[in-house]
Write a protein that holds these residues in place. Structure first.
Motif, short mmCIF file in Angstrom:
data_model
loop_
_atom_site.label_atom_id
_atom_site.label_comp_id
_atom_site.label_asym_id
_atom_site.label_seq_id
_atom_site.Cartn_x
_atom_site.Cartn_y
_atom_site.Cartn_z
N LEU A 146 11.92 14.59 25.72
CA LEU A 146 10.98 14.89 26.08
C LEU A 146 9.88 13.74 25.20
N ALA A 147 9.91 14.57 23.86
CA ALA A 147 9.23 13.78 23.01
C ALA A 147 9.08 12.56 22.88
N ALA A 148 10.15 11.58 23.23
CA ALA A 148 10.36 10.11 23.20
C ALA A 148 10.07 9.17 24.03
N PHE A 149 10.21 10.41 25.71
CA PHE A 149 10.16 9.24 26.49
C PHE A 149 8.35 9.14 26.30
N LEU A 150 7.23 9.97 26.04
CA LEU A 150 6.30 10.05 25.80
C LEU A 150 5.89 9.32 25.32
#
Lengths: 745, 745
Positions: free
Chosen positions: B520-524
């Motif tokens: 999730l953090a990477a998508f952000l």
């Protein structure tokens, strides 16, 4: 112009010549000496098993294909309304029927080449064994010619099929222009994919289940030797070698060549439009170009077969390599002629004043070079002479766990050079294509993508030869088994052993070739997918239901739906492999149950007074394997369709592309890891591993036992899951190409 | 507006409260009874080893970070000229210095939380062992409180660090507006990534090398029992547990929270601009929002620690779950308050007339729900009560090969539910965010992406608690070792055994949580990367060197360069894992050589008259592990930079995204496969596996031996390569974010 049109006749000529040559080779092989009676007895049992397999497997696949054709026809009929059709005039029933027919022709051609290939392969083995009693060179020639029957049929039937159906649709169906026809034949590729999926998946499950199951029930339970003929599973295992490497890989590469031809023709439409607008001499040549190149590849291979010769004391691999290099060099010549004649851009030139055809010629050479590169990369990673296999063998000294860890590390490592080579090939061919200055009316460069297509064509020119080398594998493997069983003289067995080792290398190398060509073909196919989507949206723009901003100009990974689809594509590859690997275990149980029953109910087997029922074991295993392939098969087919319907046409392109990347890499890991484990075991068996004091650690040592564990683990990796992934990758491409109208919103 | 500004004070208050609470917990744990002299002796040796490790490891990482800061400063100084700077007024030296300082602060804060966490962890173990002599509940509390010191410090230092440096840069540096400041602090995230890579990689190599090496040199070579104190490697192994799960995972999640905060603040700038234009009450609240949410998460966790209690006869997992649910429920309340107060859109409403904040509140709830889902998914795949582990245990009956095949199939299978859960979380939170109607001046929706950011924030609210449960693992593991070594009474050992089993579950579960939050953090973060690239191109458009068409509107996978970069991103994940796995084997050799030397040169060891040099083994292994991490570390850092320079800013985004997808899935395979193998062994040891006649197949049977092979194979997968991939994924994101100017063409 006249010359370019004339050159198109090379397509049917080469195709028919290759079929005729295959028949000649088949006659040649079948007319040879079948060896001693003992040899013939063993060979007959293998043949009996193979016939049982072919009957069951292809009846089922045939029925599935028939059902598939009906479903696809109905879906296309319902979905492909005038609004979303690529050729609006044919919307509804006509296009549905045409797609279903193309699907069936593709499926039938793929099945035919598989069946005939298997037929010859299981008859070449005993001839090769017999020849080995006399001469190494003759044995090599018999095995290679037997294998070449498969190779030629696969490529020729794919070529003739695409050409035939294209010609039929563009000539005899009213209102179809030459620029629309390529889109109408994608069903052919889908039919080929469909058969390949089940041939490779069912065959892969079958072959490894037979291997594992017969070992467990014979060696472990009944306590009889590994390859004892009393164990009916042993014959199932020998049949399995032909199933995976001959029928499976044949269907795999049939699909590659078919899909590549169709995809390249679709991309050729872009060049055709430019050529037409610019008034260049022969616009359709750009569409026929891929087929002509393939034709030259076939002719090159026919010549090369006669160069498979050498001295009795020579390494047999050298004889095969000689033929491979002849194919490659003649292909370069064929490529030169084709690009020169067919890519006539009149006065227009590419970058630096160099004609377009020269740039494309070099793009094709990039493809041929990639093929050569993969042949050597695979050898480095899976042959005992280099670091990776030795590392695994060394790690076996400390037990099975370190053997597995080391093999996994090697498998993972092989992705690096694979990805970099594919990357360089794509980049170079795209760059070369761009230099050709093929710019369409909208100002977009068409040459770059076409350059990658030409590279793929170049790479696939040698397919028939590579496939011949591949089928050489199971033939020599079987020949070794026959020599062993029939207690042939030591000289013959020494020769078959040498051939078997070479066969292992050629089988591994074909997988490397197949995966590289699958990735190039896939890149081309999703370019074709985008072309098809835009053709449809273009029609909708004309109809006023959409605007130019709706055109698919990018597959945007930063879009949430595309990203999710990409994630699912990469996941699919693991999930599918998981199901395939698990299916091997479940199927092995069926063989165990049946052989146990035979031992129990036919007491004469153990004292050789009763003959085990070989065909029944093969049939039961085949049926079990076919049942087990349903779940992974359904997952493979349903996932892209579901994602396309839920998330739309751009997202499904993301699934396709990232699924391809993930599939190519995981297949590389599984194929090369499995191959390296296999050869690490052979390395130890050959006595190359020594301990700290210089003592040889050979068969029977704990190090060897550890290496056997690695080999067993690698089996379903390299022979079931890995090759099935090649097919999955291409299936994703053809399925989305055929069902594109379903996904457009 | 006043309330929204006031709420920002929650950031320093919660941060300082959490640090103070961590100190209180540390005092509480340290003040407890240290147990018998025998226990203290063992604990002292572990502590001695841990001190040696910390000294060597963090000195090296500190020096590397210092060098890294200098290099980054110089690169930024050279590259980030006025033309390509995100904040042109600060181009050159100012931005170089600010980035380097942020990098160092991030690195220092990450290191500090790792060092202090380890310090307390290796002192809590003996107290937990001692408490186990009296009470299960007390032992759980000691271990959980010791673990919570790490948990609180990691999250609080990350929060205070980001807030502090943001406040400093926006308040004290001339000309920096609140909308530019988030871009200036990305160096903090990069520093955290940099430390995490080396802490996790070096630590992961160390811990498994110690495990494997000490087994080989002690049990296999010297023939002494597995955990014999005469083998100095055994202590290195016990130290290793703390290294991987406490320091390693701490750095991993430090990075997650830091990167997520910064990324969400960058995305908040988009909302800030809309709020400012619309005249909503408190525009900056959108930028500060992520930090406030994190603050509430910390406060929720402080309360939850007091709920870790229960009955003496209760399953300890229930006690931990009780606290986890308290954290989750309080987090929902905190989220409700924060969204309600800070997302004030005045009269503007979202879809269906529902205010924007309500939509975002539910997006946050999606994140919290994802966190809960992963906790249970991991349990399903790695706990002995469910199908996957049983399947592996059953497969062990037919030997190590089938055990490995079955475990691989399970590992592959776990990707399905992982990918689908992440997909649903992204889709739902994006959809919810879109309903908020946050549309910017250019007409683009900003709310969707911000919705995914809020979901990530929601998910990471429970980080401190999850980390406490994670560090609970090595503490109870060590407590078990201490109880064993010191021959503690049976009751105490029974309790530490139960805690150890729970600790195995919490360790596995944290990995699931870490990988989900990483994705999730990477998508952000790649949304933030696109924002940064466009900020720079926007500046260039203003300067007249670029036009609006140069803006990065899509990361187009159909572009050849992007596709190649994506292929390389997916490959990097395998190649990096291959190097990490291989490093374990090489490092294990160092420990073997040193223990052999001790046995040889210190003859008193064997008859217990001489004390082995524990610290020296730890130091040598640490040094070897640090050397071995150089190559994978360099590959991880250099690949995105090289690809970015060669193929440009859009291609590197492709590498980042597909690398993330591939990394998340491969880490899932390695972590869950490894965990399942481990627990299949434990399942057999617990006597749950029976043969066809109902006879228990326990320790000492071939099935158990086969399961041990699987467990050993899984070790470097789940403790070295898998966790290192979490870090790699985030490193790719922060590296490209910091070096974006270098890639823009």
């Amino acid at each position: 112009m006249v010359l370019a049109s004339a050159l198109q006749w090379i397509i049917p000529i080469a195709g028919i010549a290759a079929v005729a040559f295959a028949l000649y080779l088949a006659r040649d092989v079948l007319s040879r000496d079948k060896g001693t009676q003992a040899m013939q007895d063993v060979a007959d049992t293998i043949r009996e098993g193979a016939d049982a397999f072919i009957k069951r497997q292809y009846t089922t696949i045939g029925l599935l294909a028939l059902a598939g054709a009906v479903v696809i026809g109905i879906v296309i009929y319902l979905v492909e309304t005038r609004e979303v059709a690529d050729v609006p005039d044919l919307a509804g029933a006509p296009i549905a029927v045409m797609t279903a027919i193309a699907f069936l022709v593709g499926a039938a051609a793929s099945m035919a080449s598989g069946i005939i290939g298997m037929y010859i392969s299981v008859r070449s083995n005993v001839r090769a064994a017999s020849a080995a009693q006399r001469s190494l060179v003759e044995a090599v020639q018999v095995a290679m010619r037997g294998g070449a029957v498969s190779g030629f049929l696969v490529v020729a039937l794919s070529l003739l099929g695409v050409w035939g159906i294209f010609t039929a649709y563009s000539a005899f169906v009213g209102g179809v222009t030459v620029r629309e026809a390529p889109f109408l034949i994608v069903g052919f590729g889908f039919g080929a994919s469909f058969v390949a999926l089940f041939a490779q998946l069912g065959g892969g499950i079958y072959t490894k289940a037979a291997d594992v199951g017969s070992d467990l029930v014979g060696k472990v339970e009944a306590g009889i030797p590994e390859d004892d003929p009393r164990n009916a599973g042993v014959i199932a295992d020998l049949v399995g070698d032909n199933v995976g490497d001959c029928a499976g890989r044949g269907a795999d590469l049939f699909e590659s060549t078919a899909a590549e031809n169709i995809g390249a023709m679709i991309l050729g439409v872009g060049a055709f439009l430019i050529a037409q607008a610019a008034g260049w001499p022969s616009p359709e040549a750009w569409i026929f170009f891929p087929l002509v190149v393939r034709g030259f590849g076939l002719l090159a291979t026919i010549v090369a077969i006669f160069f498979v010769r050498g001295r009795e004391d020579e390494n047999p691999m050298n004889m095969l390599n000689r033929g491979y290099w002849v194919t490659t060099i003649l292909s370069v010549v064929g490529l030169l002629i084709t690009t020169n004649v067919m890519m006539n851009t009149a006065d227009a030139v590419g970058a630096n004043g160099i004609p377009a055809w020269v740039w494309f010629f070099f793009a094709g050479v990039v493809g041929l070079a990639t093929s050569v590169a993969f042949v050597y990369i695979t050898q480095y990673y899976t042959a005992g002479t280099f670091r990776p296999v030795r590392e695994i063998a060394e790690a076996s000294k400390t037990g099975p766990a370190t053997n597995i860890i080391s093999g996994t590390a090697v498998g993972f490592e092989t992705t690096a050079v694979t990805a970099i080579t594919i990357g360089i090939a794509l980049f170079a061919s795209h760059w070369l294509g761009q230099q050709a200055n093929l710019v369409n009316a909208a100002g977009h460069d068409v040459g770059g993508i076409f350059g990658t297509a030409v590279a793929t064509m170049g790479m696939l020119m040698t397919t028939a030869y590579i496939l011949a080398m591949d089928t050489f594998g199971p033939i020599t493997d079987n020949a070794g088994g026959i020599a062993e069983f029939s207690h042939a003289e030591a000289g013959a067995r020494e020769i078959t052993d040498r051939l078997d080792a070479v066969g292992n290398t050629t089988k591994a190398l074909t997988k490397g070739y197949a995966i590289a060509s699958a990735s190039l073909a896939a890149f081309l196919l999703f370019s074709a997918y985008i072309d098809k989507v835009n053709l449809i949206i273009g029609n909708q723009i004309e109809a006023g239901t959409k605007t130019a901003s709706d055109l698919l100009t990018a597959v945007n990974l930063a879009d949430v739906s595309v990203f999710i689809a990409a994630l699912i594509g990469a996941m699919l590859v693991y999930f599918f492999s998981s199901l395939a690997i698990r299916a091997v275990g479940t199927t092995a149980q069926s063989i165990i149950v049946e052989v146990r029953r035979q031992f129990r109910e036919m007491p004469g087997i153990m004292d050789y007074t009763q003959r085990p029922d070989y065909a029944r074991v093969v049939d039961i295993t085949t049926r079990a394997a076919l049942r087990q392939m349903v779940l992974p098969g359904v997952v493979a087919v349903a996932t892209p369709i579901l994602v396309g319907i839920l998330l739309g046409h751009e997202a499904v392109a993301g699934l396709l592309m990232v699924g391809t990347i993930a599939g190519v890499l995981l297949a590389t890991v599984l194929n090369n890891g499995g191959g390296a484990w296999d050869n690490a075991k052979k390395y130890i068996e050959a006595g190359h591993l020594v301990d700290a004091d210089g003592k040889v650690l050979g068969k029977g040592t704990p190090a060897h036992a550890a290496a056997v564990v690695g080999d067993t683990v690698g089996d379903p990796f390299k022979d079931t899951a890995g090759p099935s992934l090649h097919v999955l990758v291409k299936l994703l491409a053809t399925i989305t190409l055929v069902l594109a109208p379903l996904f457009i919103r």
